[in-house]
Design an enzyme around this catalytic site. Structure first.
Site, PDB file in Angstrom:
ATOM      1  N   GLU A 424       0.951  -1.095  -0.091  1.00 60.69           N
ATOM      2  CA  GLU A 424      -0.221  -0.019  -0.020  1.00 60.69           C
ATOM      3  C   GLU A 424       0.800   1.244   0.056  1.00 60.69           C
ATOM      4  O   GLU A 424       0.826   2.144  -0.837  1.00 60.69           O
ATOM      5  CB  GLU A 424      -0.775  -0.001   1.361  1.00 60.69           C
ATOM      6  CG  GLU A 424      -1.849   1.190   1.406  1.00 60.69           C
ATOM      7  CD  GLU A 424      -3.088   1.218   0.554  1.00 60.69           C
ATOM      8  OE1 GLU A 424      -3.785   2.121   0.366  1.00 60.69           O
ATOM      9  OE2 GLU A 424      -3.307   0.190  -0.576  1.00 60.69           O
ATOM     10  N   THR A 604     -11.983   7.414 -13.369  1.00 61.65           N
ATOM     11  CA  THR A 604     -10.789   7.018 -12.557  1.00 61.65           C
ATOM     12  C   THR A 604     -11.459   5.643 -11.901  1.00 61.65           C
ATOM     13  O   THR A 604     -10.729   5.114 -11.086  1.00 61.65           O
ATOM     14  CB  THR A 604     -10.637   7.998 -11.250  1.00 61.65           C
ATOM     15  OG1 THR A 604      -9.705   8.016 -10.522  1.00 61.65           O
ATOM     16  CG2 THR A 604     -11.989   8.371 -10.334  1.00 61.65           C
TER      17      THR A 604
END
Length: 612
Positions: A424, A604
């Site tokens: 992440e 997106t």
């Protein structure tokens, strides 16, 4: 013509960009026999090293750690699958995850895969059923498409038991419905579906936008991102004082498309008014670097609220939509393109960073004022694809080359972990940092090979598109503060060029997204192999009993610690599986066009919208 045949034809056409031309076929029997003899000699070679790009286009062999669940076979197996087979495997993963959702979570927002339960983090309207629709259409799945269309027709967009995020609702629900409408009215019109329910997509999109429009009722017209629905058709604002760039800067595509489809300009006007504050930042000094602004604006008057930002969470899709708005309508959004160019050039000049132990890697740092912050993450890895799109559309090779380097470096984060999946968040020590912790930035030094003399002279002049200080008077440096320098001795950092600051993986799509753009724009099948490796790693580690997929707790532990979290986000269908499938799908008008003549543009959330 089959999908694999289409893809193969296109690969041959695009190979001129980065690949050597294939050898011509042998005409004589002797030559054929010699070829077969050599081939037989090569068959015993079974070790296939993975290859990653480095600066200077050199190859670096990298062997993945062995795994009991098959992770060590990714590179070899990638040579054994045709595009048709790979696309079919991704489709199977979609069907497996969709089946688990339908059995255990429908009509709620998402599946909780560990206990086959459900949760409603996205308004309780069945986010997965709406967000997955465009992917199901592209995959040609009439059964799931029928279920999704039927469900959408039942949603009451004026009621929600939870707070509603305008940003998330826009990209998942509004974007999902508009995309499905465009696809079913266009390239997938022949896919069996109910025409009435298809038309209802547009009616439902209008109802949702009408309700969300209340968020724009602020002094500045910047939307309050959190609203509450009362069921009376009205929404109550949260009373937020600031909005981030992504929240207010990721509306222009969907709301402009809705205006075009309904012939009602009010939706585009609302989004454009909010966006106007981002195109001309106030006060001027808040634009620390040309085109780059802080992550938050004051909702009261649209002034900048901070000077911290970059290409990560809170800012990412604002920069993404600048160039995509231009793709949607070049005439209407030329100013957006100009702002993207400024942001892209400034990022290359000031935020480009190479780790001390792996100077072949290229990352984009964040910034706080004029200080570069050497941190990045999975979300930021979309930037490679965005630079590639910009370079393709603007016919600027420097952006394509830079995008490929960013993509290759994010690929390295996948190669470096035990699961074959990137983390992440991660950090590194910039090569500018010396033992005293000083890291002065020389504008453009780390990206000098991308800029021509003309580019540099343009950067040294004032421009109508920015009030920011000229590069010649900006004094910037990287943050080299401890404990960052202590990582210089880490074995992992020495080999990988980064250290992990958050080891989780929440089924994110950004790396696959950049692979997709890299393949579509260069035609290099290496990116298909990278995507296949990533997809297999996700299946190997994130798929759980019952058919769903779950987030991972630690990508650098074998097995990924998949029992830590308990959620399968709707974007796993809309983006992760969309890009994993699309990179193997044959040529079609909804794809990114390597020549820049795009007929669709992805929002997106991975939803293809037809351009103006």
């Amino acid at each position: 013509m089959s999908a694999s045949s289409d893809a193969d034809d296109r690969d041959k056409q695009d190979a001129r960009l980065v690949l050597p031309s294939p050898a011509t076929s042998r005409r004589s029997y002797i030559h054929k026999a010699l070829f077969l003899f050599i081939l037989l000699l090569l068959i015993p070679v079974v070790v296939v090293p993975a290859v990653i790009l480095t600066r200077g286009n050199e190859a670096r062999n990298h062997t993945r750690s062995s795994s009991t669940n098959g992770a060590s076979t990714f590179a070899a197996s990638s040579q054994l699958k045709s595009n048709d087979q790979r696309a079919g495997a991704v489709r199977d993963a979609f069907n497996s995850a969709w089946g688990a959702y339908m059995q255990n979570a429908f009509p709620h927002d998402q599946l909780s895969p560990l206990n086959n339960s459900w949760s409603d983090p996205r308004n309780g309207w069945g986010a997965t059923a709406v967000d997955s629709l465009s992917t199901a259409i592209v995959m040609g799945l009439p059964g799931p498409v029928a279920s999704m269309l039927k469900h959408i027709s039942t949603i009451d967009y004026t009621k929600s038991a939870t707070d509603v995020s305008v940003f998330e609702t826009n990209i998942r629900y509004l974007g999902g419905m508009l995309s499905a409408y465009d696809l079913l009215k266009g390239p997938f019109a022949s896919l069996p579906h109910d025409a009435g329910q298809r038309e209802n997509l547009l009616a439902q999109a209008k109802k949702l936008a009408d309700t969300l429009s209340a968020a724009f009722n602020t002094p500045s017209g910047i939307p309050d991102n959190i609203i509450r629905f009362t069921g009376s058709g009205r929404a109550v604002l949260n009373g937020s004082t600031v909005a981030n760039l992504a929240e207010m800067g990721s509306l222009i595509l969907e709301w402009t498309r809705l205006s075009a489809l309904t012939n009602d300009p009010k939706y585009a006007q609302l989004a454009a008014r909010a966006q106007s504050y981002l195109l001309k930042p106030s006060p001027p000094q808040s634009e620390v670097f040309p085109g780059l602004i802080g992550s938050y604006l004051n909702i009261k008057d649209g002034t900048s609220a901070d000077q911290t930002g970059g290409w990560g969470a809170g800012s990412d899709s604002f920069y993404e939509y600048l160039i995509k708005a231009f793709v949607y309508d070049p005439k209407a959004y030329s100013t957006y393109k100009d702002r993207w160019v400024l942001a892209a050039d400034s990022s290359m000049m000031y935020l480009t960073s190479h780790p001390t132990t792996r100077t072949d890697l290229t990352f984009l740092a964040g910034f706080s004022g004029t200080q570069g912050i050497p941190q990045s993450g999975h979300l930021n890895c979309f930037a490679g694809g965005n630079f590639l799109l910009g370079g393709s559309v603007l016919k600027q090779q420097k952006y394509i080359d830079f995008g490929l380097e960013l993509t290759a470096s994010c690929h390295n984060t996948y190669l470096s972990t035990q699961t074959g999946i990137g983390p992440e968040f991660f950090g590194w020590v910039p090569q500018e940092c010396n033992s005293k912790g000083r890291g002065l930035i020389t504008p453009g030094k780390n990206a000098a090979k991308f800029f021509s003399k003309e580019d540099k002279s343009l950067q040294a002049r004032a421009t109508k598109n920015t009030s920011a200080p000229l590069p010649s008077v900006i004094h910037a440096q990287f943050d080299c503060a401890n404990p960052a320098l202590s990582h210089q001795t880490d074995t992992f950092y020495k080999g990988s060029g980064f250290w992990i600051t958050n080891p989780t993986y929440n089924l994110r799509p950004e790396v696959l997204e950049s692979y997709y753009y890299a393949y579509r724009i260069t035609g290099n099948t290496m990116y298909q192999d990278w995507a296949w490796d990533a997809f297999q790693a996700i299946v190997a580690h994130a798929k759980v009993n019952g058919g769903g997929f779950n987030e991972l707790g630690d990508v650098n532990v074998m097995g990924g610690m998949s029992g830590v979290g308990n959620g399968m986000e709707s974007y796993f269908f809309a983006e992760t599986l969309m890009y994993a499938y699309a990179i193997f799908a044959g040529d079609a008008e909804w794809h990114v066009n390597y020549q820049g003549g795009n007929k669709f543009v992805f929002n997106t959330e991975g939803h293809p919208l037809r351009v103006a």
